[in-house]
Design a protein around this motif. Structure first.
Motif, short mmCIF file in Angstrom:
data_model
loop_
_atom_site.label_atom_id
_atom_site.label_comp_id
_atom_site.label_asym_id
_atom_site.label_seq_id
_atom_site.Cartn_x
_atom_site.Cartn_y
_atom_site.Cartn_z
N SER A 189 16.58 -0.94 0.83
CA SER A 189 17.34 -1.06 -0.41
C SER A 189 16.37 -1.55 -1.49
CB SER A 189 18.48 -2.07 -0.26
OG SER A 189 17.98 -3.39 -0.20
N ALA A 190 16.73 -1.35 -2.76
CA ALA A 190 15.86 -1.79 -3.85
C ALA A 190 15.64 -3.30 -3.80
CB ALA A 190 16.45 -1.37 -5.20
N ARG A 191 16.70 -4.06 -3.47
CA ARG A 191 16.56 -5.52 -3.40
C ARG A 191 15.63 -5.92 -2.27
NH1 ARG A 191 22.13 -5.44 -4.96
NH2 ARG A 191 22.46 -6.55 -6.93
N THR A 192 15.77 -5.26 -1.11
CA THR A 192 14.89 -5.59 0.01
C THR A 192 13.45 -5.25 -0.33
OG1 THR A 192 16.67 -5.21 1.60
CG2 THR A 192 14.42 -5.18 2.46
N LEU A 193 13.22 -4.13 -1.01
CA LEU A 193 11.87 -3.77 -1.43
C LEU A 193 11.29 -4.84 -2.33
CD1 LEU A 193 9.50 -1.79 -1.75
CD2 LEU A 193 10.77 -0.73 -3.64
N ARG A 194 12.08 -5.34 -3.28
CA ARG A 194 11.58 -6.39 -4.18
C ARG A 194 11.23 -7.66 -3.41
NH1 ARG A 194 15.40 -4.11 -7.89
NH2 ARG A 194 17.06 -5.49 -7.17
N ARG A 195 12.06 -7.99 -2.40
CA ARG A 195 11.79 -9.20 -1.61
C ARG A 195 10.50 -9.05 -0.82
NH1 ARG A 195 17.51 -9.40 -1.02
NH2 ARG A 195 17.42 -8.15 0.87
N TYR A 196 10.29 -7.87 -0.22
CA TYR A 196 9.06 -7.65 0.54
C TYR A 196 7.83 -7.77 -0.36
CZ TYR A 196 11.12 -6.13 4.98
OH TYR A 196 11.77 -6.09 6.18
N THR B 26 8.10 6.22 -9.95
CA THR B 26 8.08 4.81 -10.36
C THR B 26 9.47 4.17 -10.31
OG1 THR B 26 8.32 5.44 -12.69
CG2 THR B 26 6.07 5.14 -11.86
N ASP B 27 10.50 4.93 -10.06
CA ASP B 27 11.86 4.39 -10.00
C ASP B 27 12.05 3.56 -8.73
OD1 ASP B 27 14.82 4.55 -10.98
OD2 ASP B 27 14.88 5.09 -8.85
N ALA B 28 12.56 2.34 -8.88
CA ALA B 28 12.71 1.43 -7.74
C ALA B 28 13.59 2.01 -6.66
CB ALA B 28 13.25 0.08 -8.21
N GLY B 29 14.71 2.63 -7.06
CA GLY B 29 15.63 3.19 -6.08
C GLY B 29 15.01 4.31 -5.27
N LEU C 277 11.05 4.50 1.51
CA LEU C 277 10.62 3.53 2.53
C LEU C 277 11.79 3.09 3.40
CD1 LEU C 277 8.26 1.34 0.33
CD2 LEU C 277 7.61 3.09 1.98
N HIS C 278 12.96 3.72 3.22
CA HIS C 278 14.16 3.39 4.00
C HIS C 278 14.57 1.93 3.81
CE1 HIS C 278 13.73 7.27 5.98
NE2 HIS C 278 12.48 6.97 6.23
N GLN D 233 0.82 -1.20 0.00
CA GLN D 233 0.00 0.00 0.00
C GLN D 233 0.86 1.25 0.00
OE1 GLN D 233 -3.28 0.13 -0.56
NE2 GLN D 233 -2.84 2.30 -0.75
N ASN D 234 1.97 1.22 0.74
CA ASN D 234 2.88 2.37 0.75
C ASN D 234 3.47 2.61 -0.63
OD1 ASN D 234 2.49 2.87 3.47
ND2 ASN D 234 4.28 1.70 4.12
N VAL D 235 3.81 1.52 -1.33
CA VAL D 235 4.35 1.65 -2.68
C VAL D 235 3.28 2.23 -3.61
CG1 VAL D 235 5.21 0.39 -4.69
CG2 VAL D 235 6.08 -0.15 -2.41
N ARG D 236 2.04 1.76 -3.46
CA ARG D 236 0.95 2.30 -4.29
C ARG D 236 0.81 3.81 -4.07
NH1 ARG D 236 -2.37 -2.64 -3.01
NH2 ARG D 236 -2.56 -3.80 -4.96
N THR D 237 0.92 4.25 -2.82
CA THR D 237 0.79 5.67 -2.50
C THR D 237 1.90 6.48 -3.17
OG1 THR D 237 -0.22 5.17 -0.37
CG2 THR D 237 0.74 7.36 -0.63
N ILE D 238 3.12 5.96 -3.14
CA ILE D 238 4.24 6.67 -3.75
C ILE D 238 4.11 6.70 -5.26
CG2 ILE D 238 6.75 6.62 -4.08
CD1 ILE D 238 6.93 5.37 -1.26
N ILE D 239 3.69 5.58 -5.85
CA ILE D 239 3.49 5.54 -7.30
C ILE D 239 2.42 6.56 -7.72
CG2 ILE D 239 2.61 4.12 -9.20
CD1 ILE D 239 3.93 1.72 -7.86
N ALA D 240 1.38 6.70 -6.91
CA ALA D 240 0.31 7.66 -7.21
C ALA D 240 0.83 9.10 -7.26
CB ALA D 240 -0.80 7.55 -6.17
#
Length: 321
Positions: free
Chosen positions: A245-252, A233-236, A242-243, A222-229
């Motif tokens: 890393s890009a890899r950790t975000l992908r894993r979550y 859209t850049d992963a980094g 969200l404090h 939901q936090n990612v959706r809010t930021i995309i809105a």
């Protein structure tokens, strides 16, 4: 981190300032949960209070023994080989304190475990690199019973004359390197672990799988959706907000059954349909609004989302006054 701060003359309340954590909460046992955002806030306070001193991350990392990782740490002990332990560790990395990316590369007869700090805050980067390197070197020593003779550490950081990195890590260290990494002969990956136990490992993996499902906050998606809105859209950039890393975000996101690409497509699809059906914009105008290079690229994306073209989709929508 609070303990290390105290050793540097930093009061606990200064370490915990504006984090939502009180000194009393640190003694709350299993009833106290500290989020990743709070942990990074404490780290930022510690780094600031110590003047970004070299070696602070090492001191914190040395305190994170394998026992601190619960069932994840126990599982590593029971893996058949170092390679198996690395694979397991990577798969369940969100259960750890790691906030940098970790990846394994094998080249030229050497295995290289790289700590990716590119998405970390510049102020926290040295601290986080030191901590992850110290933790990983300590875990390797624990599961093998000793450091492999071929092991060495390479750091992008400059050498600090006030810190004995070699003594702290128990291995040679090269500074101003192109990456942050722990390196050893590739043969180390196939070394058997003395406490290997397939049955216990199976039980531990089941527990880790359950914990991963529980601990990966459903708020991340939901936090990612809010930021995309907001148009990001850049992963980094999203990970930094969200404090993570890009890899950790992908894993979550993967643990929650989605991906960044899916969420971006979801947002663009919804916006495209809104612009098409409510605002009656042309395909060219919608493509421009959504950041596509041309109408053809947008049409291909829309077909991927809906299985049809924008024109065909619009024909089947009810007319509006």
């Amino acid at each position: 981190m609070v303990e290390v701060g105290a050793e540097h003359g930093v009061d606990a309340r200064k370490c915990l300032h504006d984090t939502g954590i009180s000194p009393e909460m640190l003694h709350g046992g299993s009833n106290t949960v500290v989020s990743g955002t709070q942990e990074l806030a404490v780290a930022a306070n510690l780094v600031t209070a110590t003047g970004n001193a070299s070696g602070v991350g090492l001191a914190v990392g040395e305190r994170l023994s394998l026992r601190a990782y619960g069932v994840w740490g126990f599982a590593l002990l029971t893996c058949p080989t170092v390679r198996g332990a690395v694979d397991f560790a990577m798969q369940y990395l969100p259960l750890t304190y790691a906030v940098t990316g970790l990846s394994m590369r094998v080249s030229g007869g050497e295995a290289c475990l790289i700590v990716d700090d590119d998405c970390s805050s510049a102020a926290l980067r040295p601290f986080l690199v030191e901590r992850e390197i110290a933790v990983t070197a300590g875990i390797l020593r624990t599961i093998l019973g000793e450091s492999p003779p071929s092991m060495r550490v390479e750091l992008r950081l400059p050498r600090s004359p006030s810190v004995d990195y070699e003594k702290a890590l128990g291995t040679p260290v090269r500074f101003n390197a192109p990456h942050n990494a722990i390196i050893a002969d590739v043969a180390v990956l196939d070394l058997p672990l003395p406490q290997s136990d397939p049955l216990t490992m199976t039980v531990c993996e089941r527990a880790c799988r359950s914990l991963l499902s529980e601990r990966c906050s459903p708020c991340v998606t939901q936090n990612v959706r809010t930021i995309i809105a907001e148009g990001v859209t850049d992963a980094g950039l999203i990970a930094a907000r969200l404090h993570l890393s890009a890899r950790t975000l992908r894993r979550y996101l993967a643990a929650e059954g989605t991906s960044l690409r899916h969420l971006v497509d979801e947002a663009r699809r919804a916006k495209a349909i809104e612009l098409m059906t409510l605002h009656r914009l042309s395909v060219e105008q919608i493509a421009l609004r959504l950041g596509y290079a041309d109408a053809a690229t947008f049409i291909r994306a829309f077909r991927r989302w809906t299985g049809t073209t924008p024109g065909a989709y619009a024909v089947h929508q009810p007319s509006r006054p």
